[in-house]
Design an enzyme around this catalytic site. Structure first.
Site, PDB file in Angstrom:
ATOM      1  CE1 TYR A  25     -73.861  -4.891 -85.370  1.00 46.27           C
ATOM      2  CE2 TYR A  25     -75.102  -3.505 -86.898  1.00 46.27           C
ATOM      3  CZ  TYR A  25     -74.060  -3.681 -86.010  1.00 46.27           C
ATOM      4  OH  TYR A  25     -73.193  -2.635 -85.750  1.00 46.27           O
ATOM      5  CB  THR A  79     -77.072   2.999 -85.413  1.00 45.92           C
ATOM      6  OG1 THR A  79     -77.798   3.641 -86.450  1.00 45.92           O
ATOM      7  CG2 THR A  79     -77.744   3.288 -84.078  1.00 45.92           C
ATOM      8  CG  HIS A 254     -72.781   0.849 -77.243  1.00 50.23           C
ATOM      9  ND1 HIS A 254     -71.566   1.479 -77.278  1.00 50.23           N
ATOM     10  CD2 HIS A 254     -72.999   0.420 -78.507  1.00 50.23           C
ATOM     11  CE1 HIS A 254     -71.062   1.407 -78.506  1.00 50.23           C
ATOM     12  NE2 HIS A 254     -71.925   0.775 -79.275  1.00 50.23           N
TER      13      HIS A 254
HETATM   14  C1  LIG Z   1     -77.272  -1.441 -84.825  1.00 53.67           C
HETATM   15  C2  LIG Z   1     -76.583  -0.515 -83.882  1.00 53.67           C
HETATM   16  C3  LIG Z   1     -75.320  -0.036 -84.194  1.00 53.67           C
HETATM   17  C4  LIG Z   1     -74.666   0.843 -83.335  1.00 53.67           C
HETATM   18  N1  LIG Z   1     -73.465   1.366 -83.687  1.00 53.67           N
HETATM   19  C5  LIG Z   1     -72.838   2.233 -82.861  1.00 53.67           C
HETATM   20  C6  LIG Z   1     -71.594   2.826 -83.215  1.00 53.67           C
HETATM   21  O1  LIG Z   1     -71.065   2.597 -84.293  1.00 53.67           O
HETATM   22  N2  LIG Z   1     -71.013   3.640 -82.305  1.00 53.67           N
HETATM   23  C7  LIG Z   1     -71.605   3.944 -81.107  1.00 53.67           C
HETATM   24  O2  LIG Z   1     -71.045   4.703 -80.313  1.00 53.67           O
HETATM   25  N3  LIG Z   1     -72.789   3.409 -80.760  1.00 53.67           N
HETATM   26  C8  LIG Z   1     -73.418   2.583 -81.599  1.00 53.67           C
HETATM   27  N4  LIG Z   1     -74.622   2.055 -81.259  1.00 53.67           N
HETATM   28  C9  LIG Z   1     -75.265   2.490 -79.999  1.00 53.67           C
HETATM   29  C10 LIG Z   1     -76.153   3.710 -80.266  1.00 53.67           C
HETATM   30  O3  LIG Z   1     -75.391   4.841 -80.576  1.00 53.67           O
HETATM   31  C11 LIG Z   1     -77.010   4.060 -79.052  1.00 53.67           C
HETATM   32  O4  LIG Z   1     -76.176   4.235 -77.932  1.00 53.67           O
HETATM   33  C12 LIG Z   1     -78.066   2.998 -78.724  1.00 53.67           C
HETATM   34  O5  LIG Z   1     -78.622   2.465 -79.909  1.00 53.67           O
HETATM   35  C13 LIG Z   1     -79.163   3.655 -77.891  1.00 53.67           C
HETATM   36  O6  LIG Z   1     -80.085   2.706 -77.473  1.00 53.67           O
HETATM   37  P1  LIG Z   1     -81.491   2.463 -78.194  1.00 53.67           P
HETATM   38  O7  LIG Z   1     -81.201   1.655 -79.420  1.00 53.67           O
HETATM   39  O8  LIG Z   1     -82.257   1.706 -77.163  1.00 53.67           O
HETATM   40  O9  LIG Z   1     -82.075   3.820 -78.515  1.00 53.67           O
HETATM   41  C14 LIG Z   1     -75.285   1.197 -82.116  1.00 53.67           C
HETATM   42  C15 LIG Z   1     -76.561   0.703 -81.812  1.00 53.67           C
HETATM   43  C16 LIG Z   1     -77.206  -0.127 -82.677  1.00 53.67           C
HETATM   44  C17 LIG Z   1     -78.585  -0.614 -82.325  1.00 53.67           C
END
Ligand SMILES: Cc1cc2nc3c(=O)[nH]c(=O)nc-3n(C[C@H](O)[C@H](O)[C@H](O)COP(=O)(O)O)c2cc1C
Length: 364
Positions: A25, A79, A254
């Site tokens: 996930y 996240t 994202h």
């Molecule tokens: C496990 C996971 C859960 C995430 N949940 C959300 C969320 O609830 N809302 C949101 O806007 N972005 C969510 N994101 C996106 C992150 O906010 C962010 O944009 C992204 O992780 C950035 O990329 P990186 O993992 O390469 O740093 C999630 C990312 C991951 C990896």
């Protein structure tokens, strides 16, 4: 134990420590994961033009964002479901961010309630992230709760009207965990933990595929806090955001989890900064795993850089201490990058400091 010295070491270590379903996930991207891969590759195509013989014995990383003072311009992206990485979940990450003089954004899909995070990490600068859920009253209520609990800004995610296609993400939220901010709807539609693709189904129940710019206006009207849109990838939408009363945008794909085929965030950052950077606060995420990545994003005009998975790897390895270590590593790497590039202040990282690799072939 082999010393862990970079985010990649933590990622590797984390893989042997957390449940496979949680790992999938966290790691997964959408579709063929091309955008996920591009997020990292695009950073490698950027070259730094360092300036020498500048006194860098004192490098100042401090910044002020919406009235809050940060020790450096890097924060934690929202996240979801962080207790799947470590039992201390969001509280551990928020406390670590505070200790590092950084900022923490809590996902509305967290496994700890926004009030508990506020109570247990009182000294951390916190922003709250929300989707516009189908239930508007609930959305409004969440934002009001966040405002009351001391969160300083609202991050409204706009790139998820529906859940992206993910092949490798087939997990169940363990039964001892819950989406703590949304417990009321969860108990009504309790399908997140009992189907194989629970998260996608659950999202269909609560996400709102009909959101438009009108909803952005609605959103900005019932909170006094600055509202930022997360998930903007074009200059056209950045300009619309400016015209709809939001205070900032987060250029983000994202983490490659929503729409496979879109560009990396770093590829689109310059056109967005050019279009609105003087009039609106522009933050950045997706693909940042080293301080030098953050340096490149700052050079291309971001005012704040956010870490997503990097923080989860630290959390999975050693809870709060692991996140503290990740933030310390990235902060040191950013400090060294600034020193070696001859930049003594964050706002002195000029946009000529970083160029695309083609710059060198075309100037011959
Ligand atoms: C496990 C996971 C859960 C995430 N949940 C959300 C969320 O609830 N809302 C949101 O806007 N972005 C969510 N994101 C996106 C992150 O906010 C962010 O944009 C992204 O992780 C950035 O990329 P990186 O993992 O390469 O740093 C999630 C990312 C991951 C990896």
């Amino acid at each position: 134990m082999h010393q862990l010295t970079c985010v990649a070491d933590y990622e590797k270590k984390c893989q042997s420590l957390i449940e496979k379903s949680a790992l999938d996930y966290f790691k997964s991207g959408s579709g063929e994961e091309e955008t996920l891969k591009r997020n990292k590759d695009a950073f490698k195509k950027l070259r730094i033009r360092p300036r020498v013989l500048i006194n860098v014995s004192k490098v100042n990383l401090n910044v002020e964002i919406f009235g809050s003072k940060l020790e450096w311009p890097v924060g934690v992206s929202p996240t979801a479901m962080q207790k799947m990485a470590h039992p201390d979940g969001e509280v551990a990450s928020a406390r670590a961010a505070g200790k590092a003089g950084s900022l923490f954004i809590l996902s509305s899909l967290s496994t700890t309630s926004l009030e508990e995070v506020a109570e247990k990490a009182p000294d951390t600068i916190k922003w709250f992230h929300s989707h516009l859920f189908k239930d508007r009253e609930m959305t409004e209520n969440l934002v009001i709760r966040a405002e009351k609990a001391g969160y300083k800004a609202i991050v409204f995610t706009v790139d998820q009207p529906v859940f992206g296609i993910r092949k490798t993400c087939d997990f169940k939220l363990p039964s001892h965990l819950s989406l703590a901010n949304l417990v009321c709807i969860e108990s009504e539609n309790n399908n997140i933990s009992d189907t194989s693709s629970g998260i996608a189904n659950h999202s269909l129940e609560i996400f709102n595929a009909s959101i438009t710019w009108k909803d952005v206006e609605w959103f900005t009207q019932f909170t006094k806090l600055p509202v930022l849109l997360k998930g903007v990838l074009t200059r056209e939408d950045a300009i619309l955001a400016l015209n709809h009363g939001v205070k900032g945008i987060i250029v983000s794909n994202h983490g490659g989890r929503q729409f496979d085929g879109v560009p990396s965030s770093i590829e689109v950052l310059p056109e967005i900064v050019e279009a609105v950077g003087k009039d609106m606060f522009v933050a950045f995420d997706s693909g940042v795993y080293q301080g030098v990545d953050a340096f490149k994003a700052l050079a291309l005009g971001a005012k704040l850089v956010l870490l997503g998975r990097a923080v989860l790897w630290g959390l999975g390895v050693d809870g709060q201490k692991g996140v503290e270590d990740i933030l310390a590593i990235v902060k040191n790497e950013l400090n060294v990058s600034m020193s070696l590039a001859g930049c003594t202040e964050v706002n002195k990282i000029g946009n000529k400091t970083v160029v695309h690799e083609n710059y060198f072939s075309t100037c011959k």
